[in-house]
Design an enzyme around this catalytic site. Structure first.
Site, PDB file in Angstrom:
ATOM      1  N   GLU A 146       0.707   4.153   1.845  1.00 36.09           N
ATOM      2  CA  GLU A 146       1.127   5.063   3.206  1.00 36.09           C
ATOM      3  C   GLU A 146       1.943   3.764   3.438  1.00 36.09           C
ATOM      4  O   GLU A 146       3.143   4.171   3.950  1.00 36.09           O
ATOM      5  CB  GLU A 146       0.077   4.430   4.274  1.00 36.09           C
ATOM      6  CG  GLU A 146      -0.866   5.178   4.088  1.00 36.09           C
ATOM      7  CD  GLU A 146      -2.016   4.056   2.411  1.00 36.09           C
ATOM      8  OE1 GLU A 146      -1.976   3.755   2.117  1.00 36.09           O
ATOM      9  OE2 GLU A 146      -3.140   4.283   3.484  1.00 36.09           O
ATOM     10  N   HIS A 168       1.030  -1.089  -0.221  1.00 35.27           N
ATOM     11  CA  HIS A 168      -0.067  -0.024  -0.201  1.00 35.27           C
ATOM     12  C   HIS A 168       0.920   1.440  -0.315  1.00 35.27           C
ATOM     13  O   HIS A 168       1.821   1.504   0.647  1.00 35.27           O
ATOM     14  CB  HIS A 168      -0.995  -0.149   1.687  1.00 35.27           C
ATOM     15  CG  HIS A 168      -1.837  -0.863   1.085  1.00 35.27           C
ATOM     16  ND1 HIS A 168      -3.014  -0.843   1.926  1.00 35.27           N
ATOM     17  CD2 HIS A 168      -2.431  -2.323  -0.127  1.00 35.27           C
ATOM     18  CE1 HIS A 168      -3.678  -1.977   1.826  1.00 35.27           C
ATOM     19  NE2 HIS A 168      -3.576  -2.675   0.386  1.00 35.27           N
ATOM     20  N   CYS A 196      -2.061  -1.136   7.545  1.00 33.75           N
ATOM     21  CA  CYS A 196      -0.922   0.403   7.548  1.00 33.75           C
ATOM     22  C   CYS A 196      -1.023   0.844   9.056  1.00 33.75           C
ATOM     23  O   CYS A 196      -0.489   1.679   8.948  1.00 33.75           O
ATOM     24  CB  CYS A 196      -1.526   1.086   6.241  1.00 33.75           C
ATOM     25  SG  CYS A 196      -1.114   0.488   4.552  1.00 33.75           S
ATOM     26  N   CYS A 211      -6.133   1.628   5.325  1.00 33.83           N
ATOM     27  CA  CYS A 211      -6.361   0.568   5.813  1.00 33.83           C
ATOM     28  C   CYS A 211      -5.605  -0.692   7.538  1.00 33.83           C
ATOM     29  O   CYS A 211      -4.946   0.379   7.858  1.00 33.83           O
ATOM     30  CB  CYS A 211      -6.346  -0.751   5.213  1.00 33.83           C
ATOM     31  SG  CYS A 211      -4.608  -0.886   4.838  1.00 33.83           S
TER      32      CYS A 211
HETATM   33  N1  LIG Z   1      -5.182   3.204   2.169  1.00 34.64           N
HETATM   34  C1  LIG Z   1      -4.980   2.541   0.490  1.00 34.64           C
HETATM   35  C2  LIG Z   1      -6.119   1.354   0.329  1.00 34.64           C
HETATM   36  C3  LIG Z   1      -5.606   0.618  -0.633  1.00 34.64           C
HETATM   37  N2  LIG Z   1      -4.544   0.754  -1.248  1.00 34.64           N
HETATM   38  C4  LIG Z   1      -4.300   0.422  -2.651  1.00 34.64           C
HETATM   39  C5  LIG Z   1      -4.134  -1.026  -1.765  1.00 34.64           C
HETATM   40  C6  LIG Z   1      -4.632  -1.618  -4.159  1.00 34.64           C
HETATM   41  O1  LIG Z   1      -4.043  -1.462  -4.330  1.00 34.64           O
HETATM   42  C7  LIG Z   1      -5.476  -0.472  -4.149  1.00 34.64           C
HETATM   43  C8  LIG Z   1      -7.172  -0.761  -4.034  1.00 34.64           C
HETATM   44  O2  LIG Z   1      -7.432  -1.711  -4.784  1.00 34.64           O
HETATM   45  P1  LIG Z   1      -9.368  -1.723  -4.846  1.00 34.64           P
HETATM   46  O3  LIG Z   1      -9.826  -2.622  -3.871  1.00 34.64           O
HETATM   47  O4  LIG Z   1      -9.907  -0.191  -4.835  1.00 34.64           O
HETATM   48  O5  LIG Z   1      -9.302  -2.203  -6.290  1.00 34.64           O
HETATM   49  O6  LIG Z   1      -4.935   0.651  -3.669  1.00 34.64           O
HETATM   50  C9  LIG Z   1      -3.681   1.140  -0.510  1.00 34.64           C
HETATM   51  O7  LIG Z   1      -1.973   2.353  -1.126  1.00 34.64           O
HETATM   52  N3  LIG Z   1      -4.110   2.648   0.106  1.00 34.64           N
HETATM   53 ZN   LIG Z   2      -2.766  -0.112   3.405  1.00 37.92          ZN
END
Ligand SMILES: Nc1ccn([C@H]2C[C@H](O)[C@@H](COP(=O)(O)O)O2)c(=O)n1
Ligand SMILES: [Zn+2]
Length: 189
Positions: free
Chosen positions: A105, A103, A132, A129
């Site tokens: 973060e 992710h 993170c 999430c």
């Molecule tokens: N706080 C976050 C939440 C999610 N991510 C990343 C993980 C995946 O690459 C994407 C989410 O994909 P989706 O479920 O919307 O198709 O975002 C993050 O970096 N930071």
């Molecule tokens: Zn995360």
């Protein structure tokens, strides 16, 4: 001196005075710090290869220095072309990106250019999430500004808020002072 010539000279003096006074005053439409940091997070998100959600994060110390930047992507040396970007499979499937993506973060924290992030602020385009959040807490980040909270009702994000509330890390949805920040390469001459 003729009247015409005197008028002409007066005009020239006035226009030089105007020019000097505008150049002596600071610009009024410069980018405020918070917009600058969130714009940096957005710019960073543009590096992400995730076809569905691109996330960017930017960590800032209390001297307003950017100390970490990240975006969501596969771990170092895990090829963007070989690992799957799919999200349609079962969450625990090996064919699913969730198994592999780091992710934004987490990448920011791991790639930080300073040894301690105590007392810093995190600007992220998407609410962190639970995983993170654990890293955020352990690294000493004290404040979070986020843009989107599109997954807020999922347990992962409820757990994140529960931990943040328990340890007293402030989180706030970011309201920019301006709708757009334009980056136009042609404007730099
Ligand atoms: N706080 C976050 C939440 C999610 N991510 C990343 C993980 C995946 O690459 C994407 C989410 O994909 P989706 O479920 O919307 O198709 O975002 C993050 O970096 N930071
Ligand atoms: Zn995360």
């Amino acid at each position: 001196m003729s009247e015409d010539l005197m008028d002409n000279n007066k005009d020239r003096v006035e226009s030089i005075e105007n020019l000097t006074s505008t150049h002596n005053q600071k610009r009024k439409d410069y980018l405020p710090w918070d917009d600058y940091f969130m714009a940096t997070a957005i710019l960073s998100s543009k590096r992400s290869k995730d076809p569905s959600t691109q996330v960017g994060a930017c960590v800032v110390d209390n001297h307003n220095r950017i100390v970490a930047i990240g975006y969501n992507g596969f771990p170092r040396n895990c090829s963007d072309d070989e690992f799957p970007w799919s999200k349609d499979e079962d969450k625990n499937s090996m064919k699913n990106k969730y198994m592999y993506v780091v992710h934004a973060e987490a990448n920011a924290i791991l790639n930080s250019n300073c040894t301690a992030l105590d007392g810093t602020r995190l600007y992220t385009t998407l609410f962190p999430c639970n995983e993170c959040t654990k890293l955020i807490i352990q690294s000493g980040i004290r404040e979070i500004y986020y843009l989107s909270d599109k997954y807020r009702d999922k347990p992962v994000y409820q757990a994140a808020r529960r931990m943040l509330d328990a340890v007293g890390i402030a989180y706030k949805q970011f309201i920019p002072t301006q709708k757009q920040v334009t980056i136009d390469f042609d404007l730099i001459k």
